[in-house]
Design a protein around this motif. Structure first.
Motif, PDB file in Angstrom:
ATOM      1  N   VAL A  18       0.849  -1.182   0.000  1.00 18.73           N
ATOM      2  CA  VAL A  18       0.000   0.000   0.000  1.00 18.73           C
ATOM      3  C   VAL A  18       0.888   1.236   0.000  1.00 18.73           C
ATOM      4  O   VAL A  18       1.782   1.347   0.818  1.00 18.73           O
ATOM      5  N   GLN A  19       0.644   2.163  -0.922  1.00 23.94           N
ATOM      6  CA  GLN A  19       1.329   3.453  -0.900  1.00 23.94           C
ATOM      7  C   GLN A  19       0.391   4.443  -0.240  1.00 23.94           C
ATOM      8  O   GLN A  19      -0.639   4.806  -0.792  1.00 23.94           O
ATOM      9  N   LEU A  20       0.718   4.847   0.960  1.00 21.17           N
ATOM     10  CA  LEU A  20      -0.132   5.740   1.732  1.00 21.17           C
ATOM     11  C   LEU A  20       0.113   7.172   1.305  1.00 21.17           C
ATOM     12  O   LEU A  20       1.233   7.650   1.314  1.00 21.17           O
ATOM     13  N   GLN A  21      -0.940   7.865   0.921  1.00 16.18           N
ATOM     14  CA  GLN A  21      -0.880   9.273   0.563  1.00 16.18           C
ATOM     15  C   GLN A  21      -1.721  10.056   1.553  1.00 16.18           C
ATOM     16  O   GLN A  21      -2.843   9.682   1.840  1.00 16.18           O
ATOM     17  N   LEU A  22      -1.149  11.145   2.060  1.00 24.06           N
ATOM     18  CA  LEU A  22      -1.875  12.014   2.981  1.00 24.06           C
ATOM     19  C   LEU A  22      -1.811  13.443   2.478  1.00 24.06           C
ATOM     20  O   LEU A  22      -0.781  13.889   1.989  1.00 24.06           O
ATOM     21  N   ASP A  23      -2.922  14.133   2.624  1.00 21.15           N
ATOM     22  CA  ASP A  23      -2.976  15.562   2.358  1.00 21.15           C
ATOM     23  C   ASP A  23      -3.301  16.208   3.701  1.00 21.15           C
ATOM     24  O   ASP A  23      -4.468  16.274   4.096  1.00 21.15           O
ATOM     25  N   GLY A  24      -2.274  16.605   4.419  1.00 16.40           N
ATOM     26  CA  GLY A  24      -2.485  17.110   5.775  1.00 16.40           C
ATOM     27  C   GLY A  24      -2.859  15.981   6.700  1.00 16.40           C
ATOM     28  O   GLY A  24      -2.097  15.045   6.884  1.00 16.40           O
ATOM     29  N   ARG A  25      -4.052  16.026   7.251  1.00 19.22           N
ATOM     30  CA  ARG A  25      -4.515  15.012   8.198  1.00 19.22           C
ATOM     31  C   ARG A  25      -5.499  14.039   7.555  1.00 19.22           C
ATOM     32  O   ARG A  25      -6.156  13.274   8.251  1.00 19.22           O
ATOM     33  N   ILE A  26      -5.615  14.082   6.243  1.00 20.18           N
ATOM     34  CA  ILE A  26      -6.575  13.229   5.537  1.00 20.18           C
ATOM     35  C   ILE A  26      -5.861  12.454   4.441  1.00 20.18           C
ATOM     36  O   ILE A  26      -5.159  13.037   3.615  1.00 20.18           O
ATOM     37  N   GLY A  27      -6.061  11.162   4.447  1.00 19.91           N
ATOM     38  CA  GLY A  27      -5.505  10.293   3.411  1.00 19.91           C
ATOM     39  C   GLY A  27      -6.620   9.495   2.775  1.00 19.91           C
ATOM     40  O   GLY A  27      -7.045   8.479   3.313  1.00 19.91           O
ATOM     41  N   ASP A  28      -7.131   9.979   1.656  1.00 11.83           N
ATOM     42  CA  ASP A  28      -8.248   9.313   0.974  1.00 11.83           C
ATOM     43  C   ASP A  28      -7.711   8.375  -0.098  1.00 11.83           C
ATOM     44  O   ASP A  28      -7.862   8.602  -1.296  1.00 11.83           O
ATOM     45  N   ASN A  29      -7.092   7.312   0.325  1.00  9.10           N
ATOM     46  CA  ASN A  29      -6.477   6.362  -0.580  1.00  9.10           C
ATOM     47  C   ASN A  29      -7.502   5.484  -1.294  1.00  9.10           C
ATOM     48  O   ASN A  29      -7.177   4.842  -2.281  1.00  9.10           O
ATOM     49  N   ALA A  30      -8.746   5.467  -0.816  1.00  4.92           N
ATOM     50  CA  ALA A  30      -9.823   4.732  -1.476  1.00  4.92           C
ATOM     51  C   ALA A  30     -10.602   5.622  -2.444  1.00  4.92           C
ATOM     52  O   ALA A  30     -11.496   5.147  -3.128  1.00  4.92           O
ATOM     53  N   ALA A  31     -10.262   6.902  -2.487  1.00  3.10           N
ATOM     54  CA  ALA A  31     -10.911   7.877  -3.383  1.00  3.10           C
ATOM     55  C   ALA A  31     -12.429   7.886  -3.221  1.00  3.10           C
ATOM     56  O   ALA A  31     -13.180   7.822  -4.188  1.00  3.10           O
ATOM     57  N   ILE A  32     -12.880   8.011  -1.959  1.00  7.84           N
ATOM     58  CA  ILE A  32     -14.321   8.027  -1.690  1.00  7.84           C
ATOM     59  C   ILE A  32     -14.793   9.323  -1.039  1.00  7.84           C
ATOM     60  O   ILE A  32     -15.993   9.496  -0.832  1.00  7.84           O
TER      61      ILE A  32
END
Length: 179
Positions: A18-32
């Motif tokens: 899994v490549q974890l991506q975070l934008d600040g305090r939110i990581g929407d890796n499931a794109a939902i």
């Protein structure tokens, strides 16, 4: 956006990378999650961090496979902390929509007023309190695939519990809590 340092990790049981991506305090890796939801949550999560001293991180992963969701959430928190982008006191709220699995992982070092000096048993008790608060609030939304409503309800539960504890007060140790 930033990727947590070393965030390419293998889930313990699923051997899924899994490549974890975070934008600040939110990581929407499931794109939902919508941009509107993210824009709503960013200042709210920042306020929890600033006022209470605990970083709440929202993470979605498409799936966790056969992995233990609490262990995955813990690993995400550890990897994110390593980047220096969050405090040493954090709660990771993880959602995997394929399994409709959600969990929270908690970590405290020495700083956050709400988590300061909690023993592992007390942290477990706090997690149980959070679960008792947000599971009934979150579950109906997730059953209907209303992910944002469920995550919002979970953040509200975390916020209520952390805000209700006077600074420096720890929850009573529970004999039935296991770490």
């Amino acid at each position: 956006m930033f990727a947590a340092a070393g965030a390419l990790f293998v889930s313990p049981l699923s051997a899924q990378r899994v490549q974890l991506q975070l934008d600040g305090r939110i990581g929407d890796n499931a794109a939902i999650l919508s941009e509107t939801f993210k824009d709503e949550m960013k200042p709210r999560l920042a306020a929890i961090d600033n006022e209470i001293g605990v970083t709440v991180v929202l993470v979605t992963l498409p799936t966790i496979g056969q992995a233990d969701s609490s262990k995955v959430a813990e690993k995400i928190g550890e990897l994110t902390e390593e980047t220096g982008k969050i405090s040493e006191n954090w709660i990771v709220f993880l959602l995997a929509p394929v399994e409709r699995e959600f969990t929270a992982a908690i970590k405290s070092a020495t700083g956050g007023d709400a988590l300061k000096d909690l023993s592992d048993i007390e942290k477990q008790a706090l997690l149980e309190d959070i679960a008792n608060e947000f599971v009934p609030a979150v579950t109906p939304h997730f059953k209907e695939e209303r992910w944002e409503d469920g995550m919002r309800a979970g953040v509200e539960a975390i916020e209520r519990l952390l805000s209700s504890r006077p600074k420096g007060q720890t929850p009573p140790a529970r004999e039935d809590a296991q770490s």
